[in-house]
Design an enzyme around this catalytic site. Sequence first.
Site, mmCIF file in Angstrom:
data_model
loop_
_atom_site.group_PDB
_atom_site.id
_atom_site.type_symbol
_atom_site.label_atom_id
_atom_site.label_comp_id
_atom_site.label_asym_id
_atom_site.label_seq_id
_atom_site.Cartn_x
_atom_site.Cartn_y
_atom_site.Cartn_z
ATOM 1 N N ASP A 50 0.859 -1.183 -0.100
ATOM 2 C CA ASP A 50 -0.021 -0.077 0.186
ATOM 3 C C ASP A 50 0.971 1.387 0.055
ATOM 4 O O ASP A 50 2.068 1.088 0.145
ATOM 5 C CB ASP A 50 -0.939 0.126 1.235
ATOM 6 C CG ASP A 50 -1.813 1.272 1.256
ATOM 7 O OD1 ASP A 50 -2.218 1.451 0.380
ATOM 8 O OD2 ASP A 50 -1.950 1.823 2.504
ATOM 9 N N CYS B 260 -11.148 2.892 0.619
ATOM 10 C CA CYS B 260 -9.652 3.100 0.578
ATOM 11 C C CYS B 260 -9.203 2.330 1.761
ATOM 12 O O CYS B 260 -9.933 2.495 2.800
ATOM 13 C CB CYS B 260 -9.505 4.710 0.854
ATOM 14 S SG CYS B 260 -7.896 5.052 1.491
HETATM 15 N N1 DGL Z 1 -4.916 2.931 0.991
HETATM 16 C C1 DGL Z 1 -4.733 3.514 -0.131
HETATM 17 C C2 DGL Z 1 -6.109 3.396 -0.918
HETATM 18 O O1 DGL Z 1 -6.639 2.321 -0.748
HETATM 19 C C3 DGL Z 1 -4.513 5.112 -0.074
HETATM 20 C C4 DGL Z 1 -3.894 6.066 -1.090
HETATM 21 C C5 DGL Z 1 -3.387 7.055 -0.606
HETATM 22 O O2 DGL Z 1 -2.189 7.178 -0.414
HETATM 23 O O3 DGL Z 1 -3.967 8.261 -1.061
HETATM 24 O O4 DGL Z 1 -6.546 3.987 -1.904
#
Ligand code: DGL
Length: 283
Positions: free
Chosen positions: A19, A194
């Site tokens: 991530d 997210c």
């Molecule tokens: N955890 C990421 C997602 O699910 C976050 C993305 C980000 O860093 O803005 O989109």
Amino acid sequence: MSEHAGSPAGDNRPIAIFDSGFGGLTVARAVIDLLPAENIVYFGDTARYPYGPRGHHEVRWFAIQITDWMIAAFDPKMIVVACNTATAVALDELAARVSVPVVGVLEPGLRSVLEVSLTDRVGVIGTVGTVASGAYQRAASRLAPRVELTCAACPGFVEFVERGETDSEQVRVLATRLLAPLRDAKVDSLLLGCTHYPFLARTIGDVMGRDVVLVSSADETAFAVDRALEDADIQRDGSSPLAPAAWHRFVSTGDVEVFAELGRRLLGPELDEVRPHSWDGVE
Ligand code: DGL
């Protein structure tokens, strides 16, 4: 049987999860809970978060770069894209690029929220990149054309989580403003599209009200991982007396001390040591 399944414990290669930062730990937690025998390596690209406001081309490049590096460094048996933004823009390309199964978070999460909804008025919140990609809208019209889908971007949420600020007055004020379109649309279920957002679930739940069911993609993604392991016959069996305990490794491109401290609070005791990684000099 897989060529890697020769040891008493089956396929010992790790599952690689990545991530932009801490968000994918929600998925890692669910995978560890569902599949405690599996070795896991987690990569948080905290030096380059947030991905949400970045262009699709750049996020796609980051996803490829991380995947290639993890394959070279850890020889994983599976890649889990624990980021909606990267899943939305890079999943197909990653799957075509590597020889191991690639699991994303978008479809598992969407299937799960569609199952929960009683009124067919469903909400999805995500980063600007995810919502603008149209990936949820496309998947919903394919999986459940009857559903009225309301999508909203929540810029700023990821930054609060990365700072460890998961329940402050400022988060509440921002959530009240950003979630207003979902409340107006009278959704009965809301997908946290997210992987950072489950850490804000208390605030999001308070703002949306008790009648709205919040759905995280984490559990459903863990089930998808389980199915993909089974399909490819690459599970690890921890029940064998000869099998060593599963290991969990963590890598961060940001400050490893910060990652270890906040990460442990968010994930739990499995996160003990964090190894640094730098993109300097890597093209
Ligand atoms: N955890 C990421 C997602 O699910 C976050 C993305 C980000 O860093 O803005 O989109």
